[in-house]
Design an enzyme around this catalytic site. Sequence first.
Site, PDB file in Angstrom:
ATOM      1  N   CYS A  12       0.801  -1.226   0.000  1.00 45.13           N
ATOM      2  CA  CYS A  12       0.000   0.000   0.000  1.00 45.13           C
ATOM      3  C   CYS A  12       0.834   1.276   0.000  1.00 45.13           C
ATOM      4  CB  CYS A  12      -0.936   0.017   1.206  1.00 45.13           C
ATOM      5  SG  CYS A  12      -1.852  -1.511   1.454  1.00 45.13           S
TER       6      CYS A  12
ATOM      7  N   HIS B 264      -2.720   7.802   6.576  1.00 47.37           N
ATOM      8  CA  HIS B 264      -2.977   6.573   5.816  1.00 47.37           C
ATOM      9  C   HIS B 264      -4.464   6.254   5.927  1.00 47.37           C
ATOM     10  CE1 HIS B 264      -2.008   2.895   3.784  1.00 47.37           C
ATOM     11  NE2 HIS B 264      -2.454   2.142   4.787  1.00 47.37           N
TER      12      HIS B 264
ATOM     13  N   HIS C 204      -9.635   2.896  -1.009  1.00 49.46           N
ATOM     14  CA  HIS C 204      -8.215   2.580  -0.829  1.00 49.46           C
ATOM     15  C   HIS C 204      -7.664   2.105  -2.176  1.00 49.46           C
ATOM     16  CE1 HIS C 204      -4.477   1.053   0.504  1.00 49.46           C
ATOM     17  NE2 HIS C 204      -4.833   0.580   1.695  1.00 49.46           N
TER      18      HIS C 204
ATOM     19  N   SER D  57      16.456  39.847 -59.222  1.00 48.39           N
ATOM     20  CA  SER D  57      17.205  41.047 -59.578  1.00 48.39           C
ATOM     21  C   SER D  57      18.093  41.487 -58.405  1.00 48.39           C
ATOM     22  CB  SER D  57      16.249  42.158 -60.013  1.00 48.39           C
ATOM     23  OG  SER D  57      16.980  43.263 -60.513  1.00 48.39           O
TER      24      SER D  57
END
Length: 1009
Positions: free
Chosen positions: A180, A316, A356, A620
């Site tokens: 994780c 977390h 998750h 020219s």
Amino acid sequence: MSELVERPDAETDEPERIAVVGLACRVPGADDADGFWDNLVRGVESVERLDPPADAPDGYVPAVARVKGAEDFDAAFFGMTPREAELADPQQRLFLEQCWAALEDAGCDPQRVRGRIGVWGGTSFNTYLVLNVLPSLDQERLLGEYPAALLHGNDKDYLTSRVAHRLGLTGPAVTVQTACSTSLVAVAEAARALLDYQCDMALAGGASLKLPQDRGYVYETGGIQSPDGYCRAFDADAAGTVFGSGVGVVALKRLSDALADGDRVHAVILGAAVNNDGARKTGYTAPSVDGQVQVLHDAYFAADVSPATIGYVEAHGTGTAVGDPVELAALDEVFGAEGLAPGSVPIGSVKTNIGHLNAASGVIGLIKTVLAVREGQLPPSLHYRRRNPRTDEKSPFAVNDRLRPWPTGDGPRRAGVSSFGVGGTNAHVVLEQAPAAPSPAPAEGEDLLFTVSARTPDALTASTGRLAEAVETAPAEQLPDIAHTLAHRRRRFPHRAAVTAATPAEAAAALRKAAAEHAPGDAPAAFLFPGQGTQYQGMTAELLRTEPEFARHIDEVAALLAPHTGIDLRGLLSEPAAPGADDPLVDTRLAQPALFAVEYALARWWQSHGVHPAALLGHSLGEWTAACLAGVFTLEDAVRLVAVRGRLMGERPRGAMLAVELTEDEARALTGPELGIAALNAPQRLVLSGTEAAVARVESELTARGVAAKRLVTSHAFHSAMLDPMVEPFAAEVARVPLHAPRIPFVSNVSGTWITDAEATDPHYWAGQARAAVRFADGVAELLAAAPDAVLLELGPGRALGRFAAQVAGAGLRPVSTVRGARQNGSDRRHLLQALGQAWTRGVDVDLPRADGARAVPLPGHPMERRRHWIDARRTPAPTGAPTPATSTETSPAPAPETATDAVTDALSGAHAVPAAAPAPEASADAGPVERITAIWRELLGIADIGPDDDLFMLGGDSLNASQLVSRANRLFRVELPLEDFLDEPTVRRMAELAVRAQTDDPAEAVEQ
């Protein structure tokens, strides 16, 4: 391991920091970071609750957190064949796509950036391989696909190296796998590599795809998944999490580099730390207070800031009964030691919004927090009602359950981000608000060039539309940054458009109707220089004020010219003639030096923008500019000789010139001692020159015949016998200076073909050139024969030469006019910018304008033209037995496998596969070699429409595909084909020829078959 930020700056002795300069994500409910942030601040939950199937087992929870369109992918954009794309792990595809998006957000094109770019990332378990790919292959096809497509596209080992290969990244490519915490560990490792100077930019992130996306899961008592499909982080009712799908990537640079390069800095990483719990816990999958405490201490030590300065922590926060109390206990120990008051630090978890995301969860939490730090807002953490009783009521932390402004404080906004992996690998990153960017200068309404490109015509249409929307609402002072980002911070694709504008509304309107061009490759440029007759007083006046490089060269020529003419050239160019007043530049003695100066300065201006001509063609007087630019004359000698040329011509008796629509033979029949052909400009576009009486006679005759004839506004009969007396005196003047062979090829007016070294270094050539007819039409044909894809840039006033060239070559030729003509209104600078844009859209390698102090700004990225590249999973009977872990497919007891691959599939997924799908159609047994080879190509590449002369690499194949094709052809024809011979010409026809040749000794027979 703490990620110490210790490389000091030599001047400030400050530790180096890491800037987040780009970010990208696709998550449940949002296709990009803007949509993600919008959902966060509105408190949107993107976990869906579906209707459960009728035969759902006990404990089935119909909650899903899906990423939209996971089965779709723009394979062609990334150079992949359809077959390669459908065999590849979609997690790899998602990660690759978002790496590109993060680079675009950072304003970085790997093809053009200096320095090395690295990539760090990881993915979750590859359920697509198990559930979708393997069951579709019988034993023979499984062996045929291995190892290239299956191994490289599905094994985690190849995730980052494939990104490096597809995007051309030359820094480290490191796959990270820590469950994780994978993607936040990837960020920490990428930051360390930047500080160690292993690379100059780093991409870091992760991807996770839970399949099947429309299936929920079976709740297990005591497991980590939520019993009702809600994630309630830190709440008293927290009982589990909901796994979902998503991908996120951040682009990182050393902060000092980012500031010096004018990057947009979303936020700053002050420090990071990574460690492992080791054995300090009850079991392998259990979290550890000690381990988390240590990683927090390490991170704040590395950041060299006190936890007391942190205004928010993105936890977390899985919402599990065990994980949340452990995490909060560790945070309490570290932050509580700073004496923080109870409930003074907001905390939250993005998992309450989107679930998750496994290996991608850490970087998604980081992206959320970066945006919060940047915007100064704290999004709500959802589903929180009351404190978890297993946490300390005097904790310094309080769940941020509603949208709030960032807490005010004395210093910059700071935050911490945590991610913990099963197995104990912990990561924590400390963020800080970015330094204040310099305020953009007030908008002055100046013209700017906006360039946009795309891989396909449809993508270009979408790009211009999306860009128009973005520009329309942008503040005016941001326009220079937008133009800079488009010009210098984006990939140059072959389908292009360019517009000039001075305001947001004007830019948006121009983009919506911009003309599209196709530049399949770098196109050579050819400079065209017009002759006398196009000049006017005040030509390029605005450029003298706005383009310093152009003005510098005008000043250089003016200083060289003054001793020979006694005139102030700059004065004649910087102000237009008064209304009704005579234009002094009609005088040949002034016209020719002035026109030469403008053409020479324009040429140097274009060269300063990276445009170096492959060929030159003047008309020219314009041939003199070409010769000077090619190195035949020095600038000083060219200026003097042009002044002498103009003076000698001006001393001749006056004459007349007549433009006529005749062929060369028809015109020649009208010539005589007093009348000659002066120029052959285009088919039936000639100029006659001679005495006033002779021109009047022919004009009257042609008018009577109904032939178009028009007098030219001129003082003398140029390129006629009336100039014969000046030829020898002028040759003597030319002979006084050294002449050199040209360094750039240019076309002779006299011959209409490439000038030779002998001609270029012959004084009589240059004297006779003033007298001889100008064979311009022949010159255009000669130039385009040698460089048919050349873009013709007319470096002088007006569009006459471009029109002549188009009449010679046809309507498909569209020369570029760079200076407005005498009768054209508008801005000189806008006209020149439009020319620059036109040259760029047609493939000329142009160094587009750079604005001092311009910075990268966020703009819409390249549209992805996604197509479905997906192998559908086999349908299996509905689950009826006992629940299995979340990463497995619920199945009934399976009978014996029906194919060799089924055994592998069964072992990995617990599912029994039905018989393999029918293979791709094969050529009939009596088909010829080309048809049989074509069938192999179609099956391997996944492309239905393949012709005998299609090139393998142009179809998106690679050397591994070549080896596979040769191997299959060897088995089909029972021969040994030489791979090297096939790679010399990798087409179906060539492979068939090699196969037949290997079966016979007669090459002619092989070719015939």
